[in-house]
Design a protein around this motif. Structure first.
Motif, short mmCIF file in Angstrom:
data_model
loop_
_atom_site.label_atom_id
_atom_site.label_comp_id
_atom_site.label_asym_id
_atom_site.label_seq_id
_atom_site.Cartn_x
_atom_site.Cartn_y
_atom_site.Cartn_z
N PHE A 5 0.81 -1.21 0.00
CA PHE A 5 0.00 0.00 0.00
C PHE A 5 0.85 1.27 0.00
O PHE A 5 0.33 2.36 -0.16
CB PHE A 5 -0.97 -0.02 1.18
N GLN A 56 -2.40 3.35 -0.55
CA GLN A 56 -3.04 3.64 0.74
C GLN A 56 -3.90 4.90 0.64
O GLN A 56 -5.03 4.93 1.14
CB GLN A 56 -1.99 3.81 1.84
N TYR A 59 -7.01 4.13 -1.33
CA TYR A 59 -7.88 3.31 -0.48
C TYR A 59 -8.67 4.20 0.49
O TYR A 59 -9.89 4.07 0.61
CB TYR A 59 -7.02 2.29 0.27
N GLU A 60 -7.99 5.12 1.15
CA GLU A 60 -8.64 6.02 2.10
C GLU A 60 -9.63 6.95 1.40
O GLU A 60 -10.72 7.22 1.92
CB GLU A 60 -7.59 6.82 2.87
N PRO A 70 -14.31 -2.06 4.81
CA PRO A 70 -12.89 -1.77 4.55
C PRO A 70 -12.08 -2.98 4.09
O PRO A 70 -11.24 -2.86 3.19
CB PRO A 70 -12.38 -1.25 5.90
N GLU A 71 -12.33 -4.14 4.67
CA GLU A 71 -11.57 -5.33 4.29
C GLU A 71 -11.94 -5.79 2.88
O GLU A 71 -11.08 -6.20 2.10
CB GLU A 71 -11.80 -6.46 5.30
N LYS A 74 -10.26 -3.43 0.46
CA LYS A 74 -8.83 -3.73 0.37
C LYS A 74 -8.59 -4.90 -0.58
O LYS A 74 -7.75 -4.81 -1.47
CB LYS A 74 -8.29 -4.05 1.77
N ASN A 75 -9.36 -5.97 -0.41
CA ASN A 75 -9.19 -7.15 -1.26
C ASN A 75 -9.55 -6.85 -2.72
O ASN A 75 -8.83 -7.26 -3.64
CB ASN A 75 -10.02 -8.32 -0.74
N LEU A 77 -9.55 -3.92 -4.22
CA LEU A 77 -8.57 -2.98 -4.77
C LEU A 77 -7.29 -3.71 -5.20
O LEU A 77 -6.77 -3.48 -6.29
CB LEU A 77 -8.28 -1.89 -3.75
N LEU A 78 -6.81 -4.59 -4.35
CA LEU A 78 -5.60 -5.35 -4.69
C LEU A 78 -5.82 -6.24 -5.90
O LEU A 78 -4.95 -6.34 -6.78
CB LEU A 78 -5.13 -6.17 -3.49
#
Length: 111
Positions: A5, A56, A59-60, A70-71, A74-75, A77-78
């Motif tokens: 990130f 990061q 993401y924010e 949020p989790e 995150k997944n 986005l990756l």
């Protein structure tokens, strides 16, 4: 693929964004007809990634704009970054290495 990130996402030289009445497209400048129409979610994620100084930060930014777990974000986005990288649309830039090279150049110049 190991994505941090702290890294930054940038378009490769072959791709750019375009917009018309039909939506937002990722356009391949090297091969005509190799354009990708983005849905709203994909467009928001890509705009955030390209406009941010780090994954990061993107993401924010997305978390502030969208109501999403949020989790899960995150997944997603990756996975999206990995897909874009595998398709040659974006590249991942290691911020720490770029900074250390800049520091070395600065030290060399000022010596």
């Amino acid at each position: 693929m190991n994505i941090s990130f702290t890294q930054k996402v940038s378009f490769t030289n072959d791709f750019f964004l375009a917009e018309d009445e039909g939506g937002i497209f990722v356009v391949n400048a090297q091969q005509e007809g190799e354009d990708f129409l983005l849905d709203d979610v994909a467009a928001k994620m890509l705009f955030a990634l390209i406009g941010a100084e780090s994954i990061q930060e993107a993401y924010e930014d997305i978390l502030e704009l969208e109501e999403v777990d949020p989790e899960l974000l995150k997944n997603d986005l990756l996975e999206y970054i990995e897909d874009l990288t595998n398709d040659g649309i974006v590249k991942i830039i290691d911020q720490e290495k770029s900074f250390s090279h800049a520091q070395e150049d600065e030290i060399y110049i000022n010596s």
